[in-house]
Design an enzyme around this catalytic site. Structure first.
Site, short mmCIF file in Angstrom:
data_model
loop_
_atom_site.label_atom_id
_atom_site.label_comp_id
_atom_site.label_asym_id
_atom_site.label_seq_id
_atom_site.Cartn_x
_atom_site.Cartn_y
_atom_site.Cartn_z
N LYS A 247 40.09 81.45 64.94
CA LYS A 247 40.21 80.76 66.23
C LYS A 247 41.52 81.17 66.91
O LYS A 247 41.55 81.45 68.10
CB LYS A 247 40.18 79.23 66.04
CG LYS A 247 38.88 78.73 65.43
CD LYS A 247 38.82 77.20 65.36
CE LYS A 247 39.85 76.59 64.41
NZ LYS A 247 39.56 76.81 62.98
N ARG B 128 37.77 67.88 66.11
CA ARG B 128 37.36 68.35 64.79
C ARG B 128 36.45 67.37 64.08
O ARG B 128 36.07 67.61 62.95
CB ARG B 128 38.63 68.49 63.96
CG ARG B 128 38.90 69.86 63.42
CD ARG B 128 40.23 69.79 62.67
NE ARG B 128 40.40 70.91 61.80
CZ ARG B 128 41.14 71.97 62.08
NH1 ARG B 128 41.74 72.07 63.24
NH2 ARG B 128 41.28 72.91 61.20
N ARG C 4 47.23 85.62 54.93
CA ARG C 4 47.76 85.31 56.26
C ARG C 4 49.25 84.97 56.22
O ARG C 4 49.70 84.18 55.41
CB ARG C 4 46.97 84.13 56.85
CG ARG C 4 47.57 83.53 58.10
CD ARG C 4 46.54 82.83 58.93
NE ARG C 4 46.16 81.53 58.40
CZ ARG C 4 45.24 80.74 58.97
NH1 ARG C 4 44.60 81.15 60.06
NH2 ARG C 4 44.95 79.58 58.45
N ARG D 85 51.98 79.66 55.70
CA ARG D 85 51.76 78.26 56.04
C ARG D 85 51.58 77.50 54.73
O ARG D 85 50.87 77.98 53.85
CB ARG D 85 50.47 78.15 56.86
CG ARG D 85 50.72 77.90 58.32
CD ARG D 85 49.47 77.97 59.11
NE ARG D 85 48.46 77.01 58.65
CZ ARG D 85 47.35 76.75 59.33
NH1 ARG D 85 47.11 77.39 60.46
NH2 ARG D 85 46.49 75.89 58.88
N ARG E 121 40.29 72.03 52.66
CA ARG E 121 40.11 72.20 54.11
C ARG E 121 38.67 72.61 54.43
O ARG E 121 38.09 72.16 55.41
CB ARG E 121 41.08 73.26 54.64
CG ARG E 121 42.52 72.72 54.75
CD ARG E 121 43.54 73.82 54.83
NE ARG E 121 43.42 74.63 56.03
CZ ARG E 121 43.93 75.85 56.15
NH1 ARG E 121 44.59 76.40 55.13
NH2 ARG E 121 43.80 76.51 57.26
P1 ADP Z 1 42.96 75.82 60.47
O1 ADP Z 1 42.08 75.84 61.67
O2 ADP Z 1 43.28 77.18 59.97
O3 ADP Z 1 42.50 74.86 59.42
P2 ADP Z 1 44.92 74.18 61.91
O4 ADP Z 1 46.27 74.63 62.19
O5 ADP Z 1 43.98 74.03 63.04
O6 ADP Z 1 44.36 75.20 60.84
O7 ADP Z 1 44.98 72.77 61.14
C1 ADP Z 1 45.80 72.56 60.02
C2 ADP Z 1 45.66 71.13 59.52
O8 ADP Z 1 46.05 70.19 60.52
C3 ADP Z 1 44.22 70.71 59.18
O9 ADP Z 1 43.87 71.10 57.88
C4 ADP Z 1 44.30 69.19 59.35
O10 ADP Z 1 44.91 68.58 58.22
C5 ADP Z 1 45.22 69.03 60.51
N1 ADP Z 1 44.48 68.97 61.80
C6 ADP Z 1 44.47 69.94 62.75
N2 ADP Z 1 43.70 69.59 63.81
C7 ADP Z 1 43.21 68.35 63.51
C8 ADP Z 1 42.32 67.44 64.19
N3 ADP Z 1 41.78 67.73 65.40
N4 ADP Z 1 42.03 66.28 63.57
C9 ADP Z 1 42.55 65.97 62.38
N5 ADP Z 1 43.38 66.76 61.69
C10 ADP Z 1 43.71 67.95 62.23
#
Ligand code: ADP
Length: 231
Positions: A13, A87, A126, A159, A170
Protein backbone atom coordinates in the site's frame (compact mmCIF):
# COMPACT_ATOMS: atom_id res chain seq x y z
CA UNK A 1 -10.44 12.14 -5.77
CA UNK A 2 -11.32 10.48 -2.49
CA UNK A 3 -9.66 7.15 -2.58
CA UNK A 4 -8.81 4.25 -0.27
CA UNK A 5 -6.08 1.66 -0.78
CA UNK A 6 -6.85 -1.66 0.91
CA UNK A 7 -4.67 -4.72 1.23
CA UNK A 8 -2.98 -7.01 3.71
CA UNK A 9 0.10 -5.86 5.62
CA UNK A 10 3.03 -6.01 3.23
CA UNK A 11 0.80 -5.87 0.13
CA UNK A 12 2.53 -2.67 -0.94
CA UNK A 13 0.00 0.00 0.00
CA UNK A 14 2.81 2.40 0.91
CA UNK A 15 4.65 1.77 -2.35
CA UNK A 16 1.55 2.37 -4.46
CA UNK A 17 0.55 5.51 -2.57
CA UNK A 18 4.08 6.89 -2.96
CA UNK A 19 3.78 6.37 -6.71
CA UNK A 20 0.37 8.06 -6.84
CA UNK A 21 1.75 10.92 -4.79
CA UNK A 22 4.68 11.34 -7.15
CA UNK A 23 2.38 11.39 -10.15
CA UNK A 24 -0.66 13.38 -9.00
CA UNK A 25 -1.38 16.33 -6.73
CA UNK A 26 -2.97 14.37 -3.91
CA UNK A 27 -2.51 14.17 -0.18
CA UNK A 28 -2.15 10.91 1.63
CA UNK A 29 -3.32 10.04 5.13
CA UNK A 30 -1.69 6.89 6.53
CA UNK A 31 -3.34 5.28 9.56
CA UNK A 32 -0.10 3.65 10.74
CA UNK A 33 1.84 6.92 10.44
CA UNK A 34 -0.71 8.82 12.50
CA UNK A 35 -0.22 6.19 15.22
CA UNK A 36 3.58 6.16 14.90
CA UNK A 37 3.51 9.92 15.32
CA UNK A 38 1.55 9.51 18.58
CA UNK A 39 4.11 6.88 19.67
CA UNK A 40 7.07 9.13 18.96
CA UNK A 41 5.45 11.99 20.90
CA UNK A 42 4.66 9.56 23.76
CA UNK A 43 1.07 10.80 24.06
CA UNK A 44 -1.40 8.68 26.07
CA UNK A 45 -2.75 7.26 22.80
CA UNK A 46 0.83 6.68 21.65
CA UNK A 47 1.70 4.65 24.74
CA UNK A 48 -1.26 2.39 24.12
CA UNK A 49 -0.54 2.23 20.38
CA UNK A 50 3.01 1.08 21.02
CA UNK A 51 1.75 -1.99 22.89
CA UNK A 52 -1.03 -2.76 20.45
CA UNK A 53 1.30 -2.47 17.44
CA UNK A 54 3.92 -4.72 19.05
CA UNK A 55 1.28 -7.38 19.53
CA UNK A 56 0.14 -7.01 15.91
CA UNK A 57 -3.36 -6.13 17.06
CA UNK A 58 -5.51 -3.20 16.05
CA UNK A 59 -6.25 -0.02 17.98
CA UNK A 60 -9.89 0.34 19.15
CA UNK A 61 -12.23 1.86 16.58
CA UNK A 62 -13.22 4.70 18.90
CA UNK A 63 -9.61 5.90 19.17
CA UNK A 64 -9.02 5.56 15.44
CA UNK A 65 -12.16 7.57 14.70
CA UNK A 66 -11.07 10.23 17.16
CA UNK A 67 -7.67 10.51 15.45
CA UNK A 68 -8.79 10.22 11.85
CA UNK A 69 -12.22 11.89 11.49
CA UNK A 70 -10.95 15.45 11.71
CA UNK A 71 -8.06 14.78 9.37
CA UNK A 72 -10.30 13.27 6.72
CA UNK A 73 -13.10 15.81 6.99
CA UNK A 74 -10.45 18.55 7.13
CA UNK A 75 -9.45 17.62 3.57
CA UNK A 76 -12.52 19.57 2.43
CA UNK A 77 -12.53 19.64 -1.35
CA UNK A 78 -8.92 18.50 -1.78
CA UNK A 79 -7.91 15.20 -3.38
CA UNK A 80 -6.90 12.56 -0.88
CA UNK A 81 -5.79 9.01 -0.55
CA UNK A 82 -6.30 6.89 2.56
CA UNK A 83 -3.86 4.10 3.39
CA UNK A 84 -4.35 1.85 6.42
CA UNK A 85 -7.59 3.47 7.55
CA UNK A 86 -10.32 2.22 7.77
CA UNK A 87 -9.23 -1.27 8.80
CA UNK A 88 -12.39 -2.64 10.41
CA UNK A 89 -16.08 -2.60 9.53
CA UNK A 90 -16.69 -0.26 12.47
CA UNK A 91 -14.14 2.20 11.10
CA UNK A 92 -15.54 1.90 7.57
CA UNK A 93 -19.04 2.70 8.81
CA UNK A 94 -17.72 5.55 10.93
CA UNK A 95 -15.83 6.97 7.98
CA UNK A 96 -18.85 6.67 5.70
CA UNK A 97 -20.88 8.51 8.29
CA UNK A 98 -18.51 11.46 8.73
CA UNK A 99 -17.86 11.78 4.99
CA UNK A 100 -21.57 11.36 4.27
CA UNK A 101 -22.37 14.25 6.60
CA UNK A 102 -20.25 16.60 4.50
CA UNK A 103 -21.41 15.05 1.21
CA UNK A 104 -17.91 13.84 0.35
CA UNK A 105 -18.07 10.03 0.29
CA UNK A 106 -15.25 7.85 -1.00
CA UNK A 107 -15.19 7.53 -4.77
CA UNK A 108 -12.62 4.77 -5.38
CA UNK A 109 -11.55 1.80 -3.28
CA UNK A 110 -8.67 -0.28 -4.65
CA UNK A 111 -7.79 -3.59 -3.04
CA UNK A 112 -4.24 -4.84 -3.58
CA UNK A 113 -4.54 -8.60 -3.90
CA UNK A 114 -1.12 -10.19 -3.37
CA UNK A 115 -0.61 -13.91 -2.65
CA UNK A 116 0.24 -14.54 0.97
CA UNK A 117 3.38 -16.54 0.22
CA UNK A 118 5.08 -13.48 -1.28
CA UNK A 119 4.21 -11.20 1.56
CA UNK A 120 6.18 -12.51 4.52
CA UNK A 121 9.52 -12.48 2.72
CA UNK A 122 8.79 -8.95 1.67
CA UNK A 123 8.15 -7.68 5.16
CA UNK A 124 11.23 -9.36 6.63
CA UNK A 125 13.36 -7.66 3.95
CA UNK A 126 11.77 -4.28 4.51
CA UNK A 127 13.82 -1.31 5.77
CA UNK A 128 12.38 2.12 6.42
CA UNK A 129 13.63 5.69 6.52
CA UNK A 130 11.63 6.62 9.61
CA UNK A 131 11.43 10.43 9.18
CA UNK A 132 9.95 10.25 5.67
CA UNK A 133 8.32 6.82 5.67
CA UNK A 134 10.25 5.81 2.51
CA UNK A 135 10.57 2.05 2.35
CA UNK A 136 13.20 -0.15 0.73
CA UNK A 137 13.40 -3.85 0.12
CA UNK A 138 16.71 -5.63 0.08
CA UNK A 139 15.70 -7.97 -2.73
CA UNK A 140 13.84 -5.81 -5.23
CA UNK A 141 14.12 -2.17 -4.21
CA UNK A 142 17.45 -1.81 -2.36
CA UNK A 143 18.84 1.59 -1.32
CA UNK A 144 21.70 2.91 -3.48
CA UNK A 145 24.05 2.79 -0.48
CA UNK A 146 23.51 -0.09 1.93
CA UNK A 147 21.65 1.01 5.05
CA UNK A 148 21.11 4.60 3.84
CA UNK A 149 18.14 6.60 2.60
CA UNK A 150 18.63 7.55 -1.10
CA UNK A 151 17.54 11.14 -0.62
CA UNK A 152 18.92 12.21 2.75
CA UNK A 153 21.68 9.61 3.32
CA UNK A 154 20.27 9.08 6.80
CA UNK A 155 20.27 5.60 8.32
CA UNK A 156 17.49 3.10 7.60
CA UNK A 157 15.90 1.00 10.32
CA UNK A 158 13.62 -1.99 10.78
CA UNK A 159 10.08 -1.29 11.85
CA UNK A 160 9.70 -2.93 15.27
CA UNK A 161 6.63 -4.83 14.05
CA UNK A 162 8.31 -6.24 10.90
CA UNK A 163 9.39 -9.52 12.49
CA UNK A 164 8.08 -13.06 12.09
CA UNK A 165 6.12 -13.20 15.36
CA UNK A 166 4.33 -9.89 15.06
CA UNK A 167 3.74 -10.39 11.38
CA UNK A 168 1.78 -13.59 11.96
CA UNK A 169 -0.49 -11.70 14.36
CA UNK A 170 -0.86 -8.80 11.92
CA UNK A 171 -1.94 -11.22 9.20
CA UNK A 172 -4.45 -12.74 11.57
CA UNK A 173 -5.90 -9.32 12.46
CA UNK A 174 -6.07 -8.62 8.75
CA UNK A 175 -8.03 -11.76 7.93
CA UNK A 176 -10.40 -11.39 10.86
CA UNK A 177 -11.04 -7.66 10.74
CA UNK A 178 -9.86 -6.00 7.54
CA UNK A 179 -10.51 -8.51 4.77
CA UNK A 180 -14.32 -8.16 5.21
CA UNK A 181 -13.96 -4.56 3.99
CA UNK A 182 -13.51 -5.86 0.44
CA UNK A 183 -17.03 -7.21 0.45
CA UNK A 184 -18.34 -4.16 2.28
CA UNK A 185 -17.05 -1.71 -0.31
CA UNK A 186 -17.70 -4.00 -3.24
CA UNK A 187 -21.37 -4.31 -2.34
CA UNK A 188 -21.69 -0.59 -1.76
CA UNK A 189 -20.16 0.11 -5.13
CA UNK A 190 -22.63 -2.06 -7.01
CA UNK A 191 -25.55 -0.42 -5.22
CA UNK A 192 -24.46 2.99 -6.48
CA UNK A 193 -23.51 1.84 -9.99
CA UNK A 194 -24.96 4.13 -12.59
CA UNK A 195 -25.14 7.14 -10.29
CA UNK A 196 -22.25 9.19 -11.69
CA UNK A 197 -20.55 10.34 -8.50
CA UNK A 198 -20.67 7.05 -6.61
CA UNK A 199 -18.16 4.57 -5.35
CA UNK A 200 -16.10 2.28 -7.57
CA UNK A 201 -14.42 -0.82 -6.15
CA UNK A 202 -11.55 -2.52 -7.96
CA UNK A 203 -9.59 -5.64 -7.02
CA UNK A 204 -6.03 -5.56 -8.38
CA UNK A 205 -4.10 -8.81 -8.44
CA UNK A 206 -0.35 -9.21 -8.74
CA UNK A 207 2.77 -10.66 -7.15
CA UNK A 208 4.82 -7.48 -7.32
CA UNK A 209 4.21 -3.76 -7.01
CA UNK A 210 5.39 -3.31 -10.61
CA UNK A 211 2.71 -5.72 -11.75
CA UNK A 212 -0.02 -3.95 -9.79
CA UNK A 213 0.97 -0.33 -10.51
CA UNK A 214 -0.24 -0.16 -14.16
CA UNK A 215 -3.57 -1.66 -13.10
CA UNK A 216 -3.92 0.89 -10.33
CA UNK A 217 -3.05 3.73 -12.67
CA UNK A 218 -5.64 2.54 -15.15
CA UNK A 219 -8.32 2.35 -12.44
CA UNK A 220 -7.45 5.87 -11.26
CA UNK A 221 -7.54 7.31 -14.77
CA UNK A 222 -10.84 5.63 -15.51
CA UNK A 223 -12.47 6.88 -12.31
CA UNK A 224 -10.94 10.37 -12.47
CA UNK A 225 -10.49 11.08 -16.19
CA UNK A 226 -10.01 14.80 -15.51
CA UNK A 227 -7.12 14.27 -13.10
CA UNK A 228 -3.93 15.91 -14.41
CA UNK A 229 -0.55 14.25 -13.89
CA UNK A 230 2.10 16.53 -12.41
CA UNK A 231 4.40 18.21 -14.93
P1 ADP B 1 0.92 -2.46 7.64
O1 ADP B 1 -0.12 -2.00 6.67
O2 ADP B 1 2.19 -2.85 6.97
O3 ADP B 1 0.40 -3.47 8.62
P2 ADP B 1 0.64 0.03 9.15
O4 ADP B 1 1.74 0.98 9.32
O5 ADP B 1 -0.51 0.42 8.33
O6 ADP B 1 1.33 -1.28 8.60
O7 ADP B 1 0.09 -0.39 10.61
C1 ADP B 1 0.93 -0.79 11.65
C2 ADP B 1 0.13 -1.11 12.89
O8 ADP B 1 -0.59 0.05 13.35
C3 ADP B 1 -0.98 -2.15 12.70
O9 ADP B 1 -0.47 -3.46 12.82
C4 ADP B 1 -1.95 -1.78 13.82
O10 ADP B 1 -1.50 -2.27 15.08
C5 ADP B 1 -1.88 -0.29 13.85
N1 ADP B 1 -2.90 0.33 12.98
C6 ADP B 1 -2.66 0.97 11.80
N2 ADP B 1 -3.80 1.43 11.24
C7 ADP B 1 -4.81 1.06 12.09
C8 ADP B 1 -6.24 1.21 12.07
N3 ADP B 1 -6.88 1.84 11.05
N4 ADP B 1 -6.94 0.68 13.10
C9 ADP B 1 -6.33 0.06 14.11
N5 ADP B 1 -5.00 -0.12 14.20
C10 ADP B 1 -4.23 0.36 13.20
Amino acid sequence: MRMLILGSPGAGKGTQSARLLAKYDVEVIVGGNVLRDEVSRATPIGLKAKEVMTRGELMPDSIMMELMSQKVVGMGGRHFLLDGFPRTLGQAEGLDRVLGEVGKGLTLVANLDVPEEVILGRVLDRWVHMPSGRTYNLSYNPPKEAGQDDITGEPLSKRPDDNVETFAARLQSYHAQTEPLREYFDSRSSSTRGKGGGLTFVNLEGRTSDEIWPKLERAVRRRYPWLQAKA
